[in-house]
Design a protein around this motif. Structure first.
Motif, PDB file in Angstrom:
ATOM      1  N   LEU A 139       0.846  -1.194   0.000  1.00  0.00           N
ATOM      2  CA  LEU A 139       0.000   0.000   0.000  1.00  0.00           C
ATOM      3  C   LEU A 139       0.880   1.242   0.000  1.00  0.00           C
ATOM      4  CD1 LEU A 139      -2.678   1.567   0.328  1.00  0.00           C
ATOM      5  CD2 LEU A 139      -2.478   1.174   2.801  1.00  0.00           C
ATOM      6  N   VAL A 140       0.687   2.100  -0.994  1.00  0.00           N
ATOM      7  CA  VAL A 140       1.437   3.353  -1.095  1.00  0.00           C
ATOM      8  C   VAL A 140       0.443   4.496  -0.925  1.00  0.00           C
ATOM      9  CG1 VAL A 140       2.994   4.738  -2.501  1.00  0.00           C
ATOM     10  CG2 VAL A 140       3.016   2.231  -2.715  1.00  0.00           C
ATOM     11  N   HIS A 141       0.688   5.346   0.070  1.00  0.00           N
ATOM     12  CA  HIS A 141      -0.229   6.453   0.348  1.00  0.00           C
ATOM     13  C   HIS A 141       0.507   7.766   0.115  1.00  0.00           C
ATOM     14  CE1 HIS A 141      -3.218   8.606   3.273  1.00  0.00           C
ATOM     15  NE2 HIS A 141      -3.481   8.841   2.004  1.00  0.00           N
ATOM     16  N   GLY A 142       0.119   8.473  -0.937  1.00  0.00           N
ATOM     17  CA  GLY A 142       0.740   9.751  -1.258  1.00  0.00           C
ATOM     18  C   GLY A 142      -0.060  10.916  -0.696  1.00  0.00           C
ATOM     19  N   VAL A 143       0.598  11.776   0.060  1.00  0.00           N
ATOM     20  CA  VAL A 143      -0.047  12.940   0.679  1.00  0.00           C
ATOM     21  C   VAL A 143       0.883  14.145   0.586  1.00  0.00           C
ATOM     22  CG1 VAL A 143      -1.435  11.555   2.286  1.00  0.00           C
ATOM     23  CG2 VAL A 143       0.844  12.333   2.971  1.00  0.00           C
ATOM     24  N   ARG A 144       0.322  15.322   0.872  1.00  0.00           N
ATOM     25  CA  ARG A 144       1.146  16.528   0.874  1.00  0.00           C
ATOM     26  C   ARG A 144       1.916  16.690   2.178  1.00  0.00           C
ATOM     27  NH1 ARG A 144      -3.117  20.931  -1.726  1.00  0.00           N
ATOM     28  NH2 ARG A 144      -3.235  19.997  -3.801  1.00  0.00           N
ATOM     29  N   HIS A 182      10.047  10.868  -0.066  1.00  0.00           N
ATOM     30  CA  HIS A 182       9.752  12.272  -0.342  1.00  0.00           C
ATOM     31  C   HIS A 182       9.466  12.445  -1.833  1.00  0.00           C
ATOM     32  CE1 HIS A 182       9.729  16.596  -0.149  1.00  0.00           C
ATOM     33  NE2 HIS A 182      10.727  16.683  -1.017  1.00  0.00           N
ATOM     34  N   GLY A 183       8.261  12.931  -2.137  1.00  0.00           N
ATOM     35  CA  GLY A 183       7.912  13.178  -3.533  1.00  0.00           C
ATOM     36  C   GLY A 183       6.545  12.617  -3.873  1.00  0.00           C
ATOM     37  N   ARG A 184       6.145  12.864  -5.108  1.00  0.00           N
ATOM     38  CA  ARG A 184       4.881  12.354  -5.607  1.00  0.00           C
ATOM     39  C   ARG A 184       5.031  10.897  -6.040  1.00  0.00           C
ATOM     40  NH1 ARG A 184       2.831  17.358  -9.508  1.00  0.00           N
ATOM     41  NH2 ARG A 184       2.612  18.920  -7.836  1.00  0.00           N
ATOM     42  N   ILE A 185       3.934  10.172  -5.982  1.00  0.00           N
ATOM     43  CA  ILE A 185       3.974   8.755  -6.327  1.00  0.00           C
ATOM     44  C   ILE A 185       4.520   8.536  -7.735  1.00  0.00           C
ATOM     45  CG2 ILE A 185       2.497   6.772  -6.894  1.00  0.00           C
ATOM     46  CD1 ILE A 185       0.759   7.480  -4.492  1.00  0.00           C
ATOM     47  N   THR A 186       4.059   9.335  -8.684  1.00  0.00           N
ATOM     48  CA  THR A 186       4.496   9.117 -10.066  1.00  0.00           C
ATOM     49  C   THR A 186       5.980   9.399 -10.247  1.00  0.00           C
ATOM     50  OG1 THR A 186       3.582  11.324 -10.514  1.00  0.00           O
ATOM     51  CG2 THR A 186       2.257   9.430 -11.164  1.00  0.00           C
ATOM     52  N   ASP A 187       6.498  10.399  -9.562  1.00  0.00           N
ATOM     53  CA  ASP A 187       7.941  10.677  -9.633  1.00  0.00           C
ATOM     54  C   ASP A 187       8.735   9.538  -9.004  1.00  0.00           C
ATOM     55  OD1 ASP A 187       7.458  13.098 -10.887  1.00  0.00           O
ATOM     56  OD2 ASP A 187       7.494  14.252  -9.017  1.00  0.00           O
ATOM     57  N   LEU A 188       8.208   8.979  -7.925  1.00  0.00           N
ATOM     58  CA  LEU A 188       8.890   7.872  -7.256  1.00  0.00           C
ATOM     59  C   LEU A 188       8.832   6.594  -8.086  1.00  0.00           C
ATOM     60  CD1 LEU A 188       7.525   8.631  -3.682  1.00  0.00           C
ATOM     61  CD2 LEU A 188       9.882   8.969  -4.473  1.00  0.00           C
ATOM     62  N   LEU A 189       7.777   6.474  -8.885  1.00  0.00           N
ATOM     63  CA  LEU A 189       7.701   5.363  -9.835  1.00  0.00           C
ATOM     64  C   LEU A 189       8.750   5.523 -10.926  1.00  0.00           C
ATOM     65  CD1 LEU A 189       3.928   4.616 -10.630  1.00  0.00           C
ATOM     66  CD2 LEU A 189       5.674   2.960  -9.970  1.00  0.00           C
ATOM     67  N   THR A 190       8.829   6.713 -11.465  1.00  0.00           N
ATOM     68  CA  THR A 190       9.751   6.982 -12.563  1.00  0.00           C
ATOM     69  C   THR A 190      11.208   6.823 -12.133  1.00  0.00           C
ATOM     70  OG1 THR A 190       8.180   8.533 -13.553  1.00  0.00           O
ATOM     71  CG2 THR A 190      10.461   8.700 -14.267  1.00  0.00           C
ATOM     72  N   SER A 191      11.524   7.298 -10.945  1.00  0.00           N
ATOM     73  CA  SER A 191      12.913   7.248 -10.468  1.00  0.00           C
ATOM     74  C   SER A 191      13.338   5.863 -10.010  1.00  0.00           C
ATOM     75  CB  SER A 191      13.096   8.235  -9.313  1.00  0.00           C
ATOM     76  OG  SER A 191      12.420   7.774  -8.152  1.00  0.00           O
ATOM     77  N   GLY A 192      12.357   5.002  -9.728  1.00  0.00           N
ATOM     78  CA  GLY A 192      12.675   3.683  -9.197  1.00  0.00           C
ATOM     79  C   GLY A 192      12.717   3.627  -7.684  1.00  0.00           C
ATOM     80  N   ALA A 193      12.557   4.785  -7.023  1.00  0.00           N
ATOM     81  CA  ALA A 193      12.661   4.830  -5.556  1.00  0.00           C
ATOM     82  C   ALA A 193      11.554   4.023  -4.880  1.00  0.00           C
ATOM     83  CB  ALA A 193      12.619   6.276  -5.077  1.00  0.00           C
ATOM     84  N   LEU A 194      10.376   4.012  -5.485  1.00  0.00           N
ATOM     85  CA  LEU A 194       9.259   3.289  -4.880  1.00  0.00           C
ATOM     86  C   LEU A 194       9.521   1.787  -4.869  1.00  0.00           C
ATOM     87  CD1 LEU A 194       6.444   3.424  -3.652  1.00  0.00           C
ATOM     88  CD2 LEU A 194       5.502   3.373  -5.959  1.00  0.00           C
TER      89      LEU A 194
END
Length: 247
Positions: A139-144, A182-194
């Motif tokens: 479960l990935v929960h993205g918030v501000r 730290h960051g938005r879900i989509t950016d973390l997907l793109t970078s591989g960090a997620l």
């Protein structure tokens, strides 16, 4: 059966300024985890209703929904003012097909949520289906802000019950916190960090991904997933990702 049934507010929680959950006792028909209901109030001569994911598991009552107050909106400022005992209208039947009913088993189930969209996953996680059909549930929960990471006790209980089969990854975009990415879900997907944090890959062979939340996240995530060969899941044509974006 009529379109609406009468309900009564039996619980309310103020998570942060503008973020609420309410519990409602209402004779709504049985539903499947992942579906939504509509909550409505009579305002002047109009009945104003909006769809909200059900947070409670299908076997549990009262009904529960999580919502953001939209300043100046027609409904949510009034919902946020409700008190225990106040009446509300609830749709007689739940709707939606954002469920696991036709999803094929896989190694990993990824549940990606922004903001209040975590509610729909809490309902799903409190049923047997994800644990029977997937080796891991992430479960990935993205918030501000960190304060928006709600239902901590519920998630801790699920983690204690499910052990290494369950992983919770918070992602905060406007603050830094030691336990969160730290960051938005989509950016973390793109970078591989997620995937690095989860120690798991998202690919067609091993994964099913569920997307729920703001439309920008879903649009961008779809492009990322489809570039990796994942196909949108449909009831009569099983695929690798599902999306819900009425929020």
């Amino acid at each position: 059966m009529s379109e609406w049934v009468k309900g009564t507010v039996v619980g309310k929680h103020i998570w942060t300024d503008g973020l609420y959950s309410i519990q409602v006792d209402a004779p709504m028909a049985d539903f499947t985890a992942g579906q939504y209901t509509k909550i409505a109030l009579d305002i002047g001569t109009d009945r104003v209703g909006r769809p909200y994911s059900l947070v409670n598991a299908p076997q549990d009552r009262p009904l529960e929904v999580l919502f953001n107050e939209v300043p100046g909106g027609p409904l949510t400022p009034r919902l946020s003012e409700l008190k225990i005992g106040d009446p509300v209208w609830v749709a007689a039947q739940a709707g939606g097909i954002f469920t696991l009913e036709s999803v094929q088993p896989a190694d990993t189930l990824w549940l990606l949520a922004t903001g209040t969209a975590i509610g729909v996953y809490l309902s799903i996680l409190r049923t047997a289906a994800p644990w029977e059909h997937f080796k891991r549930v992430i479960l990935v929960h993205g918030v501000r802000a960190a304060a928006d990471l709600v239902y901590g006790e519920t998630l801790a209980s699920i983690a204690a019950q499910r052990g290494p089969q369950f992983s919770l990854i918070p992602a905060i975009s406007r603050e830094t916190q030691a336990q969160a990415l730290h960051g938005r879900i989509t950016d973390l997907l793109t970078s591989g960090a997620l995937e690095e944090r989860a120690a798991a890959r998202i690919d067609p062979e091993s994964s099913h991904v569920m997307l729920c939340g703001n439309s920008a996240m879903i649009k961008d995530a779809k492009q990322i997933l489809e570039a990796r060969g994942l196909v949108r899941h449909r009831r009569h044509a099983p695929g690798h990702y599902s999306a819900e974006q009425y929020h």
